[in-house]
Design an enzyme around this catalytic site. Structure first.
Site, PDB file in Angstrom:
ATOM      1  N   ASP A  62      15.722  -7.157  32.863  1.00 30.51           N
ATOM      2  CA  ASP A  62      17.070  -7.747  32.921  1.00 30.51           C
ATOM      3  C   ASP A  62      17.944  -7.080  31.859  1.00 30.51           C
ATOM      4  O   ASP A  62      17.503  -6.915  30.713  1.00 30.51           O
ATOM      5  CB  ASP A  62      16.970  -9.259  32.681  1.00 30.51           C
ATOM      6  CG  ASP A  62      18.265  -9.978  33.039  1.00 30.51           C
ATOM      7  OD1 ASP A  62      19.318  -9.628  32.467  1.00 30.51           O
ATOM      8  OD2 ASP A  62      18.222 -10.877  33.881  1.00 30.51           O
ATOM      9  N   ILE A  63      19.169  -6.679  32.255  1.00 22.95           N
ATOM     10  CA  ILE A  63      20.026  -5.981  31.275  1.00 22.95           C
ATOM     11  C   ILE A  63      20.547  -6.912  30.172  1.00 22.95           C
ATOM     12  O   ILE A  63      21.007  -6.435  29.140  1.00 22.95           O
ATOM     13  CB  ILE A  63      21.273  -5.268  31.886  1.00 22.95           C
ATOM     14  CG1 ILE A  63      21.942  -6.096  32.933  1.00 22.95           C
ATOM     15  CG2 ILE A  63      20.958  -3.867  32.305  1.00 22.95           C
ATOM     16  CD1 ILE A  63      23.308  -5.557  33.307  1.00 22.95           C
TER      17      ILE A  63
ATOM     18  N   GLN B   2      23.419 -19.169  39.744  1.00 21.12           N
ATOM     19  CA  GLN B   2      23.151 -17.852  40.327  1.00 21.12           C
ATOM     20  C   GLN B   2      24.363 -16.962  40.088  1.00 21.12           C
ATOM     21  O   GLN B   2      25.505 -17.381  40.314  1.00 21.12           O
ATOM     22  CB  GLN B   2      22.869 -17.953  41.832  1.00 21.12           C
ATOM     23  CG  GLN B   2      22.442 -16.603  42.434  1.00 21.12           C
ATOM     24  CD  GLN B   2      22.022 -16.694  43.898  1.00 21.12           C
ATOM     25  OE1 GLN B   2      22.219 -17.716  44.557  1.00 21.12           O
ATOM     26  NE2 GLN B   2      21.427 -15.629  44.418  1.00 21.12           N
TER      27      GLN B   2
ATOM     28  N   HIS C 173      16.024 -13.367  43.453  1.00 23.37           N
ATOM     29  CA  HIS C 173      15.228 -12.817  42.356  1.00 23.37           C
ATOM     30  C   HIS C 173      14.576 -13.941  41.570  1.00 23.37           C
ATOM     31  O   HIS C 173      15.094 -15.062  41.528  1.00 23.37           O
ATOM     32  CB  HIS C 173      16.085 -11.966  41.413  1.00 23.37           C
ATOM     33  CG  HIS C 173      17.302 -12.666  40.903  1.00 23.37           C
ATOM     34  ND1 HIS C 173      18.460 -12.772  41.644  1.00 23.37           N
ATOM     35  CD2 HIS C 173      17.546 -13.311  39.741  1.00 23.37           C
ATOM     36  CE1 HIS C 173      19.359 -13.449  40.943  1.00 23.37           C
ATOM     37  NE2 HIS C 173      18.824 -13.797  39.790  1.00 23.37           N
TER      38      HIS C 173
ATOM     39  N   HIS D 101      13.215 -14.746  37.706  1.00 25.38           N
ATOM     40  CA  HIS D 101      13.170 -14.339  36.301  1.00 25.38           C
ATOM     41  C   HIS D 101      11.781 -14.648  35.754  1.00 25.38           C
ATOM     42  O   HIS D 101      11.293 -15.775  35.907  1.00 25.38           O
ATOM     43  CB  HIS D 101      14.163 -15.154  35.468  1.00 25.38           C
ATOM     44  CG  HIS D 101      15.598 -15.000  35.857  1.00 25.38           C
ATOM     45  ND1 HIS D 101      16.469 -14.184  35.174  1.00 25.38           N
ATOM     46  CD2 HIS D 101      16.327 -15.567  36.857  1.00 25.38           C
ATOM     47  CE1 HIS D 101      17.681 -14.266  35.717  1.00 25.38           C
ATOM     48  NE2 HIS D 101      17.618 -15.100  36.742  1.00 25.38           N
TER      49      HIS D 101
HETATM   50  P1  5GP Z   1      21.075 -15.091  37.962  1.00 29.38           P
HETATM   51  O1  5GP Z   1      22.163 -15.526  37.034  1.00 29.38           O
HETATM   52  O2  5GP Z   1      21.636 -14.743  39.318  1.00 29.38           O
HETATM   53  O3  5GP Z   1      19.907 -16.027  38.037  1.00 29.38           O
HETATM   54  O4  5GP Z   1      20.452 -13.779  37.338  1.00 29.38           O
HETATM   55  C1  5GP Z   1      21.004 -12.522  37.469  1.00 29.38           C
HETATM   56  C2  5GP Z   1      20.459 -11.678  36.354  1.00 29.38           C
HETATM   57  O5  5GP Z   1      20.681 -10.323  36.663  1.00 29.38           O
HETATM   58  C3  5GP Z   1      21.111 -11.944  34.998  1.00 29.38           C
HETATM   59  O6  5GP Z   1      20.119 -12.356  34.068  1.00 29.38           O
HETATM   60  C4  5GP Z   1      21.736 -10.616  34.635  1.00 29.38           C
HETATM   61  O7  5GP Z   1      21.600 -10.300  33.275  1.00 29.38           O
HETATM   62  C5  5GP Z   1      20.981  -9.628  35.490  1.00 29.38           C
HETATM   63  N1  5GP Z   1      21.743  -8.470  35.897  1.00 29.38           N
HETATM   64  C6  5GP Z   1      23.011  -8.451  36.370  1.00 29.38           C
HETATM   65  N2  5GP Z   1      23.363  -7.211  36.715  1.00 29.38           N
HETATM   66  C7  5GP Z   1      22.295  -6.422  36.441  1.00 29.38           C
HETATM   67  C8  5GP Z   1      22.061  -5.014  36.563  1.00 29.38           C
HETATM   68  O8  5GP Z   1      22.904  -4.246  37.000  1.00 29.38           O
HETATM   69  N3  5GP Z   1      20.845  -4.567  36.173  1.00 29.38           N
HETATM   70  C9  5GP Z   1      19.888  -5.391  35.681  1.00 29.38           C
HETATM   71  N4  5GP Z   1      18.730  -4.842  35.331  1.00 29.38           N
HETATM   72  N5  5GP Z   1      20.058  -6.711  35.561  1.00 29.38           N
HETATM   73  C10 5GP Z   1      21.257  -7.233  35.922  1.00 29.38           C
END
Ligand code: 5GP
Ligand code: ZN
Length: 146
Positions: free
Chosen positions: A39-40, A102, A108, A110
């Site tokens: 995760d970035i 989200q 995805h 985590h």
């Molecule tokens: P969500 O908030 O949808 O559960 O998680 C999305 C995750 O994707 C976040 O933790 C965010 O840091 C990560 N993320 C967003 N864009 C990118 C990207 O371009 N590359 C990577 N490796 N992670 C990303």
């Protein structure tokens, strides 16, 4: 009520771009059906995302077969994190729709290593519910599963 599902098209999906090799990612594992990459914006050191290669928006959109593949990779990644980083614990977290935080609309999971002093906080408070309410809610869910 906002039940926005966000971007629907794989064409504009950052995780599809990673799968296609059109966006960079620090990959830790890949097989025919899944990818796992860092995760970035890691919640802790070693925070990994596991995705199906086939685009699915969220838990409501993903095929059960694809989800099985993802879960197998999650187990592998969690065990690898445990071996490599020796965390005190590991959380699996998975968000669907904006109300559930989200932010990337490609399914995805985590995998987040945890340490006693990592500063993360619980996402819900434990508060005992009336057993009758539990039974009523359970009956609705049971009926919906069919
Ligand atoms: P969500 O908030 O949808 O559960 O998680 C999305 C995750 O994707 C976040 O933790 C965010 O840091 C990560 N993320 C967003 N864009 C990118 C990207 O371009 N590359 C990577 N490796 N992670 C990303
Ligand atoms: Zn996608």
């Amino acid at each position: 009520m906002d039940r926005t599902v966000g971007q629907l098209s794989p064409d504009s999906c950052i995780f599809c771009a990673i799968v296609a090799g059109q966006a960079p990612a620090v990959v830790v594992y890949e097989d025919a059906h899944t990818m796992a990459f860092m995760d970035i914006n890691p919640a802790t050191r070693g925070h990994v995302l596991v995705i199906p290669k086939k685009h699915a928006r969220d838990i409501f959109d993903v095929d059960e077969e694809e989800a099985l593949h993802v879960m197998r990779t999650v187990v592998r990644v969690a065990k690898a994190i445990d071996k490599a980083l020796q965390p005190d614990g590991v959380n699996l977290i998975q968000a669907n729709r904006r109300a559930a935080f989200q932010s990337v609309y490609h399914f995805h999971i985590h995998v987040i290593p945890r340490w006693w002093d990592d500063g993360l906080v619980p996402i819900w408070r434990h508060q005992r519910e009336d057993p009758q309410v539990l039974r009523e809610v359970a009956a609705k869910i049971r009926e919906a599963i069919g």
